[in-house]
Motif scaffolding. Structure first.
Motif, short mmCIF file in Angstrom:
data_model
loop_
_atom_site.label_atom_id
_atom_site.label_comp_id
_atom_site.label_asym_id
_atom_site.label_seq_id
_atom_site.Cartn_x
_atom_site.Cartn_y
_atom_site.Cartn_z
N ARG A 137 29.29 43.99 40.65
CA ARG A 137 29.79 45.70 41.23
C ARG A 137 30.57 45.53 41.66
NH1 ARG A 137 23.35 45.29 44.64
NH2 ARG A 137 22.55 44.75 42.41
N LEU A 138 31.05 45.03 42.69
CA LEU A 138 32.08 44.56 44.08
C LEU A 138 33.51 44.41 43.65
CD1 LEU A 138 32.65 45.75 46.77
CD2 LEU A 138 32.37 43.03 47.45
N ARG A 139 33.18 43.48 42.24
CA ARG A 139 34.78 43.35 41.50
C ARG A 139 34.62 44.62 40.38
NH1 ARG A 139 32.12 38.61 39.05
NH2 ARG A 139 31.46 39.51 37.38
N ALA A 140 34.42 45.43 40.47
CA ALA A 140 34.24 46.64 39.57
C ALA A 140 35.17 48.11 40.81
CB ALA A 140 33.25 47.42 38.99
N ALA A 141 34.13 48.28 41.96
CA ALA A 141 34.64 49.07 43.15
C ALA A 141 35.94 48.65 43.61
CB ALA A 141 33.29 48.56 44.23
N LEU A 142 36.62 47.30 43.34
CA LEU A 142 37.54 47.06 44.51
C LEU A 142 38.49 47.30 43.10
CD1 LEU A 142 36.72 43.65 45.61
CD2 LEU A 142 38.09 45.40 47.08
N ASN A 143 38.17 47.06 42.06
CA ASN A 143 38.82 47.81 40.54
C ASN A 143 39.59 49.60 40.62
OD1 ASN A 143 39.30 44.81 39.41
ND2 ASN A 143 38.16 44.98 38.23
N LEU A 144 38.60 49.75 40.87
CA LEU A 144 38.59 51.88 40.59
C LEU A 144 38.90 51.47 42.09
CD1 LEU A 144 34.72 51.78 40.18
CD2 LEU A 144 36.61 52.64 38.84
N LYS A 145 39.51 51.57 43.65
CA LYS A 145 40.22 51.39 44.16
C LYS A 145 42.07 51.04 44.06
CE LYS A 145 36.83 53.42 46.58
NZ LYS A 145 37.36 54.82 46.92
N GLY A 146 41.98 49.95 43.15
CA GLY A 146 43.08 49.61 42.54
C GLY A 146 43.21 48.66 43.67
N LEU A 147 42.51 47.67 44.69
CA LEU A 147 43.08 46.58 45.77
C LEU A 147 43.01 45.30 44.76
CD1 LEU A 147 40.25 48.38 48.08
CD2 LEU A 147 42.38 48.18 47.71
N ASP A 148 43.79 44.93 45.50
CA ASP A 148 44.54 43.41 44.62
C ASP A 148 43.47 42.20 45.06
OD1 ASP A 148 46.03 44.04 42.62
OD2 ASP A 148 47.72 44.12 44.82
N TYR A 149 42.87 41.30 45.79
CA TYR A 149 42.28 40.22 45.90
C TYR A 149 42.50 38.65 45.47
CZ TYR A 149 38.60 41.66 42.16
OH TYR A 149 38.47 41.43 40.81
N SER A 150 42.05 38.31 46.75
CA SER A 150 42.33 36.65 45.93
C SER A 150 40.39 36.21 45.88
CB SER A 150 42.38 35.53 47.21
OG SER A 150 43.90 36.11 47.65
N TYR A 151 39.99 35.93 44.10
CA TYR A 151 38.82 35.05 44.03
C TYR A 151 38.87 34.04 44.00
CZ TYR A 151 35.66 35.29 40.27
OH TYR A 151 34.10 34.84 39.95
N ALA A 152 37.66 33.98 44.86
CA ALA A 152 36.77 32.38 45.57
C ALA A 152 35.20 32.48 44.33
CB ALA A 152 36.65 32.71 46.91
N ALA A 153 36.15 31.66 44.15
CA ALA A 153 34.35 30.98 43.20
C ALA A 153 33.02 30.09 43.85
CB ALA A 153 34.74 31.25 41.38
N HIS A 154 32.42 30.99 44.05
CA HIS A 154 31.15 30.02 44.30
C HIS A 154 29.60 29.33 43.38
CE1 HIS A 154 32.75 29.85 48.48
NE2 HIS A 154 33.67 31.36 48.09
N HIS A 155 29.67 28.58 42.88
CA HIS A 155 29.10 28.23 42.13
C HIS A 155 27.74 28.43 42.38
CE1 HIS A 155 27.23 27.08 38.35
NE2 HIS A 155 27.77 26.76 37.40
#
Length: 216
Positions: free
Chosen positions: A17-35
């Motif tokens: 959900r949030l990745r799509a929201a950030l993408n829709l807004k055109g906002l760049d972000y660093s990706y921190a993965a937590h398994h």
């Protein structure tokens, strides 16, 4: 806005959900993965960031941390209002929130990983019954949700009108997650149509689990 860090997991529906929201807004972000399956979200380092040990969390460039995907999405909408995730009128905003919450508050809490793991480890529920549990609770909400969407003239190409918004973030992520549990989508023509319209947009396609750097 710059310097955003998204703490998330490729398969988490709330993270989708949030990745799509950030993408829709055109906002760049660093990706921190937590398994999540390896318990990395319960590490002391991550609990300092989010004491709940849940994903996603969004770390702002000033170090402040926001939690809960829909709260973060609405924050983004307030500080970066175009394109909007919520419609203009209070009545329409209430409708969109109700559609979003039907998924985020009715399906997700009983079907997230920690609940399914608890069923498995504490109550000895096997994988076929876990999948049946998951499908049951999706169906309990998808049936009325399909009726609500199909029977309202405000439904367009997306949940509300012809542009995606808050409800579409939730619907899209839930349908993506349903694939892992063989949930039958055939009875839900309107939901399927909205999902396909979302998937055709790069903002949603790039939020898919398989498109992430930690995908397995």
């Amino acid at each position: 806005m710059s310097g955003l860090v998204l703490h998330n997991y490729f398969r988490s529906s709330a993270s989708i959900r949030l990745r799509a929201a950030l993408n829709l807004k055109g906002l760049d972000y660093s990706y921190a993965a937590h398994h999540l399956r390896k318990g990395e979200n319960r590490s002391q380092a991550y609990l300092v960031i989010n004491p709940q040990g849940l994903v996603p969390a969004l770390e702002l460039d000033d170090g402040k941390v926001l939690t809960q995907s829909l709260a973060i999405a609405e924050y983004l909408d307030e500080i970066h209002p175009a394109p909007p995730l919520l419609p203009k009128t209070p009545l329409d905003r209430a409708r969109v929130r109700a559609l979003a919450y039907a998924i985020a508050c009715e399906i997700h809490p009983v079907n997230n990983l920690r609940v399914l793991n608890h069923l498995r480890t504490v109550f000895g529920v096997d994988d076929p019954k876990i999948s049946a549990w998951y499908r049951h609770w999706v169906g309990e909400t998808f049936a009325p949700l399909e009726t609500m969407l199909a029977g309202d003239t405000r439904t367009g190409r997306f949940c509300h009108g012809d542009e995606p918004g808050l409800a579409d973030l939730c619907l899209f992520a839930q349908v993506v997650n349903n694939r892992r549990f063989d949930f039958d989508m055939k009875p839900f023509a309107t939901i399927r149509r909205i999902y396909q319209n979302c998937l055709a947009m790069p903002a949603f396609a790039n939020a898919m689990p398989e498109a992430q750097i930690d995908a397995e």
